[in-house]
Write a protein that holds these residues in place. Structure first.
Motif, PDB file in Angstrom:
ATOM      1  N   GLN A 118       0.690  -1.105   0.007  1.00 32.75           N
ATOM      2  CA  GLN A 118       0.103   0.032  -0.070  1.00 32.75           C
ATOM      3  C   GLN A 118       0.996   1.175  -0.041  1.00 32.75           C
ATOM      4  OE1 GLN A 118      -2.289  -0.491   3.474  1.00 32.75           O
ATOM      5  NE2 GLN A 118      -3.606  -2.147   2.612  1.00 32.75           N
ATOM      6  N   GLN A 119       1.763   1.285   0.705  1.00 30.20           N
ATOM      7  CA  GLN A 119       2.713   2.364   0.874  1.00 30.20           C
ATOM      8  C   GLN A 119       4.018   2.411  -0.284  1.00 30.20           C
ATOM      9  OE1 GLN A 119       2.129   5.144   3.447  1.00 30.20           O
ATOM     10  NE2 GLN A 119       0.613   3.664   3.789  1.00 30.20           N
ATOM     11  N   PHE A 120       4.461   1.529  -0.758  1.00 29.81           N
ATOM     12  CA  PHE A 120       5.499   1.841  -1.560  1.00 29.81           C
ATOM     13  C   PHE A 120       5.261   0.932  -2.933  1.00 29.81           C
ATOM     14  CE2 PHE A 120       7.259   1.503   2.758  1.00 29.81           C
ATOM     15  CZ  PHE A 120       7.670   2.579   3.019  1.00 29.81           C
ATOM     16  N   ASN A 121       4.078   0.172  -3.161  1.00 35.45           N
ATOM     17  CA  ASN A 121       4.006  -0.570  -4.209  1.00 35.45           C
ATOM     18  C   ASN A 121       4.772  -1.765  -4.684  1.00 35.45           C
ATOM     19  OD1 ASN A 121       2.039  -1.103  -6.489  1.00 35.45           O
ATOM     20  ND2 ASN A 121       3.269   0.210  -7.824  1.00 35.45           N
ATOM     21  N   GLN A 122       5.185  -2.324  -3.641  1.00 35.38           N
ATOM     22  CA  GLN A 122       6.313  -3.225  -3.773  1.00 35.38           C
ATOM     23  C   GLN A 122       6.033  -4.806  -3.115  1.00 35.38           C
ATOM     24  OE1 GLN A 122       9.857  -2.897  -4.692  1.00 35.38           O
ATOM     25  NE2 GLN A 122       9.029  -0.917  -5.634  1.00 35.38           N
ATOM     26  N   ASN A 123       6.149  -5.589  -3.964  1.00 38.01           N
ATOM     27  CA  ASN A 123       5.825  -6.919  -3.437  1.00 38.01           C
ATOM     28  C   ASN A 123       7.234  -7.679  -2.990  1.00 38.01           C
ATOM     29  OD1 ASN A 123       3.218  -7.585  -3.698  1.00 38.01           O
ATOM     30  ND2 ASN A 123       3.407  -7.380  -5.740  1.00 38.01           N
ATOM     31  N   VAL A 124       7.466  -7.752  -1.695  1.00 35.77           N
ATOM     32  CA  VAL A 124       8.524  -8.374  -1.275  1.00 35.77           C
ATOM     33  C   VAL A 124       8.354  -9.170  -0.117  1.00 35.77           C
ATOM     34  CG1 VAL A 124      10.175  -6.294  -1.698  1.00 35.77           C
ATOM     35  CG2 VAL A 124       8.837  -6.222   0.383  1.00 35.77           C
ATOM     36  N   GLU A 125       9.269 -10.287   0.106  1.00 35.83           N
ATOM     37  CA  GLU A 125       9.027 -11.274   1.139  1.00 35.83           C
ATOM     38  C   GLU A 125       9.698 -10.843   2.465  1.00 35.83           C
ATOM     39  OE1 GLU A 125      10.078 -16.091   2.243  1.00 35.83           O
ATOM     40  OE2 GLU A 125      10.519 -15.162   0.144  1.00 35.83           O
ATOM     41  N   VAL A 126       8.791 -10.718   3.350  1.00 37.42           N
ATOM     42  CA  VAL A 126       9.148 -10.054   4.603  1.00 37.42           C
ATOM     43  C   VAL A 126       9.645 -11.318   5.572  1.00 37.42           C
ATOM     44  CG1 VAL A 126       8.426  -9.034   6.746  1.00 37.42           C
ATOM     45  CG2 VAL A 126       7.318  -8.339   4.669  1.00 37.42           C
ATOM     46  N   ASN A 127      11.023 -11.323   5.861  1.00 37.71           N
ATOM     47  CA  ASN A 127      11.556 -12.370   6.853  1.00 37.71           C
ATOM     48  C   ASN A 127      11.426 -11.983   8.096  1.00 37.71           C
ATOM     49  OD1 ASN A 127      12.068 -14.531   4.689  1.00 37.71           O
ATOM     50  ND2 ASN A 127      13.659 -12.944   4.148  1.00 37.71           N
ATOM     51  N   LEU A 128      10.935 -12.595   8.930  1.00 37.44           N
ATOM     52  CA  LEU A 128      10.623 -12.478  10.682  1.00 37.44           C
ATOM     53  C   LEU A 128      11.870 -13.208  11.307  1.00 37.44           C
ATOM     54  CD1 LEU A 128       7.075 -12.158  11.038  1.00 37.44           C
ATOM     55  CD2 LEU A 128       8.529 -10.511  10.602  1.00 37.44           C
ATOM     56  N   THR A 129      12.558 -12.602  12.047  1.00 42.44           N
ATOM     57  CA  THR A 129      13.425 -13.397  13.072  1.00 42.44           C
ATOM     58  C   THR A 129      13.065 -13.109  14.554  1.00 42.44           C
ATOM     59  OG1 THR A 129      14.901 -11.428  13.204  1.00 42.44           O
ATOM     60  CG2 THR A 129      15.507 -13.124  11.737  1.00 42.44           C
ATOM     61  N   ARG A 130      13.473 -13.967  15.732  1.00 37.34           N
ATOM     62  CA  ARG A 130      13.257 -13.759  16.900  1.00 37.34           C
ATOM     63  C   ARG A 130      14.259 -13.235  17.636  1.00 37.34           C
ATOM     64  NH1 ARG A 130       9.934 -17.683  19.258  1.00 37.34           N
ATOM     65  NH2 ARG A 130      10.635 -16.636  21.083  1.00 37.34           N
ATOM     66  N   PRO A 131      14.050 -11.780  17.983  1.00 37.55           N
ATOM     67  CA  PRO A 131      15.356 -11.364  18.772  1.00 37.55           C
ATOM     68  C   PRO A 131      15.330 -11.764  20.283  1.00 37.55           C
ATOM     69  CG  PRO A 131      13.272  -9.754  18.643  1.00 37.55           C
ATOM     70  CD  PRO A 131      13.116 -11.119  17.868  1.00 37.55           C
ATOM     71  N   ARG A 132      16.026 -11.509  21.215  1.00 39.21           N
ATOM     72  CA  ARG A 132      15.924 -11.664  22.429  1.00 39.21           C
ATOM     73  C   ARG A 132      14.670 -11.146  23.219  1.00 39.21           C
ATOM     74  NH1 ARG A 132      21.352  -9.772  23.488  1.00 39.21           N
ATOM     75  NH2 ARG A 132      20.706  -8.543  25.040  1.00 39.21           N
ATOM     76  N   PRO A 133      14.250 -11.963  23.917  1.00 40.52           N
ATOM     77  CA  PRO A 133      12.600 -11.479  24.383  1.00 40.52           C
ATOM     78  C   PRO A 133      12.548 -10.079  24.892  1.00 40.52           C
ATOM     79  CG  PRO A 133      13.279 -13.458  25.179  1.00 40.52           C
ATOM     80  CD  PRO A 133      14.570 -13.064  24.579  1.00 40.52           C
ATOM     81  N   GLU A 134      13.500  -9.523  25.418  1.00 40.13           N
ATOM     82  CA  GLU A 134      13.650  -7.975  25.897  1.00 40.13           C
ATOM     83  C   GLU A 134      13.339  -7.065  24.964  1.00 40.13           C
ATOM     84  OE1 GLU A 134      18.082  -9.168  26.456  1.00 40.13           O
ATOM     85  OE2 GLU A 134      16.298 -10.037  26.342  1.00 40.13           O
ATOM     86  N   PHE A 135      13.790  -7.406  23.467  1.00 43.61           N
ATOM     87  CA  PHE A 135      13.620  -6.593  22.523  1.00 43.61           C
ATOM     88  C   PHE A 135      12.281  -6.692  21.767  1.00 43.61           C
ATOM     89  CE2 PHE A 135      18.760  -6.938  22.663  1.00 43.61           C
ATOM     90  CZ  PHE A 135      18.912  -5.769  23.180  1.00 43.61           C
ATOM     91  N   GLY A 136      11.880  -7.835  21.886  1.00 43.54           N
ATOM     92  CA  GLY A 136      10.496  -7.961  21.160  1.00 43.54           C
ATOM     93  C   GLY A 136       9.948  -9.428  20.913  1.00 43.54           C
TER      94      GLY A 136
END
Length: 562
Positions: free
Chosen positions: A14-32
């Protein structure tokens, strides 16, 4: 986890008209709970600063009640937290009995070649990894939508056949063979090879062995009878061991099946100027255009077939019979150069199928001085049946004093320990076979993971008559880390199948077992109030199914008791 990535994907489009694959990682719990570097990925595509992109994404994400908090770290990393309640709802929507599976390979066909032992000799530990890795590849591909055909490419041809005939005539008898079966054939082979080594490769024994191979190729009645006798004894033994290993294949097209086709294929290569006949009569396929100075020898000077002759025929047969998208050879690292030559030959023939060498390291054991060495007969167990027997003895000691543990449970524990040790690290590394470590109830081991699965199942079994009450008010905060870990499973499966790396499944299951142990330390299940118990039991059902799905990918069963 897919839901979170999906929301970010929508905002990016919606914001950038881009189709990209979003890769999510798991940070340390205190960061998110999750983190992504997608702002930096987008920066190179749209010409904006990563931090500016991250600010836009943060503002949009804050409008979605799924997220509790969003923070920007560094030049453009985005860390965000999701409420445990929302995570539980996401898990509920994604979960089913085949949790973790996907349809990435839908419409595609793979042929997997394993364990492919040699006939007329006992099934050795050397074929433990081909079977384990091949079976895991089959399970992973099927779980991700592929149709899979498996083939046990038996070593029932070639010079070894002649060695067995000569050895049988010189060192054995029908009485000994009837009494000891494949183990007699194994001893005969060793004795004959020793005699050849003593007398030299040009000895009468070796010449006689090669004559027997030619006789078999020519359909000589006595040679065919020997081949049939050896094969019947060997196949029964191989099937018995494979049954104990809980692996099987759809087909067993051995080298003898391909031999006639191999000779015809070589002749066609000559006719089409793909192969070249040397002055001594041997036939080669030059591969300079693929970077190989050494040509591939496809037929000996005396006209006898080689592995390459039969592998050529195998390639052509599979193309015609199955038309696969991918062929996987589960064979050790020592054959890397050979298979790279075979694959180059396939390209030269115009074969478009993706040919993949699923290679792996050897099995090491510890010497008395603490050094590592490849497992060998000089150092102990090398026969698969002996290894499995010893593993069952070890498993009995692990559960000693537990009358409720059945013989079937013991077999599952012993085989699980052996198989899990195969997936303890990247398949391309050598693995250390250490009896104490692979049966440890703590640490990275099969029994540790199996015990965690059994513990979950025991709780569910104990509470199976419990009447579930409405638990919509439950916040799942105490279960948050377990839920986050469960949500990772589909992506772990996806990557493991894509890269043919089943050790990633083993690592995931070990981490899940550790997470469950941490959970039990701080959370009660059976003696909690009805609302809490209902919510927790529903989550434990998902944990149980995930253990089952993950271990099944590795060919490991869960015992009833442990």
């Amino acid at each position: 986890m897919n839901k979170v990535a999906e929301i970010i994907n929508q905002i990016i489009y919606q914001q950038f008209n881009q189709n990209v694959e979003v890769n999510l990682t798991r940070p340390r719990p205190e960061f998110g709970d999750f983190a992504t570097n997608i702002a930096m990925v987008l920066a190179g595509k749209i010409g904006k600063k990563p931090h500016d992109i991250a600010e836009i994404l943060k503002k949009e994400l804050e409008n979605n009640d799924l997220f509790d908090s969003i923070d920007i770290a560094g030049p453009g990393f985005i860390n965000f937290k999701v409420s445990a309640k929302h995570l539980s709802e996401i898990l509920d929507k994604e979960f089913n009995d085949r949790f973790g599976s996907n349809n990435e390979g839908e419409g595609k066909l793979a042929v997997i070649d394993y364990p492919s032992p040699n006939m007329a000799k006992p099934y050795s530990v050397g074929h433990l990894r081909p079977g384990n890795q091949g079976w895991a590849a089959k399970q992973l591909l099927e779980f991700t939508g592929w149709k899979v055909i498996t083939d046990n490419h038996l070593g029932d041809y070639g010079t070894p056949f002649g060695i067995w005939v000569v050895g049988f005539k010189r060192f054995s008898s029908e009485e000994k063979l009837a009494s000891r079966g494949v183990y007699e054939l194994g001893d005969v082979y060793i004795k004959t090879k020793a005699a050849i080594k003593e007398q030299g490769e040009d000895s009468e024994i070796m010449k006689e062995a090669e004559k027997w191979l030619l006789k078999l190729e020519q359909g000589d009645e006595e040679a065919v009878a020997f081949s049939k006798m050896f094969n019947e004894i060997s196949l029964k033994h191989i099937h018995d061991v494979m049954n104990r290993l809980k692996i099987s294949t759809d087909y067993e097209y051995g080298e003898a099946f391909y031999a006639p086709m191999g000779k015809e294929a070589v002749q066609k290569l000559l006719d089409n100027n793909v192969a070249v006949q040397n002055e001594d009569g041997s036939i080669i396929v030059p591969l300079e255009e693929y970077g190989f100075d050494v040509p591939l020898l496809v037929q000996k000077s005396n006209g006898a077939a080689l592995y390459a002759t039969n592998d050529l025929a195998t390639l052509l047969f599979r193309e015609k019979e199955f038309a696969p998208d991918k062929v996987i050879y589960s064979v050790g690292a020592e054959q890397q150069f050979y298979f790279s030559q075979v694959f180059a030959m396939a390209k030269k023939l115009g074969i478009k199928t993706d040919l993949y060498h699923l290679w792996f390291g050897v099995i090491d054991q510890l010497n008395e001085d603490g050094t590592r060495e490849k497992m060998s007969s000089r150092k102990g167990v090398v026969l698969m049946e002996e290894l499995l027997d010893k593993a069952e003895e070890k498993a009995r000691k692990v559960v000693e004093g537990r009358p409720d543990v059945t013989e079937d449970d013991i077999k599952k524990i012993s085989l699980g320990a052996i198989k899990f040790s195969d997936f303890a690290s990247d398949r391309r590394t050598n693995i250390l076979f250490d009896w104490d470590n692979i049966f440890a109830l703590t640490g990275f081991s099969g029994p540790y993971v199996q015990y965690s699965a059994v513990r979950v199942n025991n709780i569910l079994r104990k509470e199976r008559d419990f009447s579930v009450v409405d638990f919509k008010s439950y916040d799942f905060e105490e279960e948050k880390q377990v839920i986050l870990h469960l949500l990772e499973f589909p992506n772990v499966v996806k990557v493991a199948a894509r890269d043919m790396e089943p050790h990633k499944i083993a690592k995931y299951l070990y981490d899940l077992a550790r997470e469950m142990n941490r959970y039990y330390e701080k959370t009660r299940v059976s003696d909690s109030n009805d609302i809490d118990k209902s919510a927790r039991l529903q989550l434990l059902k998902k944990v149980s199914q995930t253990f089952q799905n993950g271990l099944n990918l590795l060919g490991i069963e869960i015992p009833d008791r442990m």
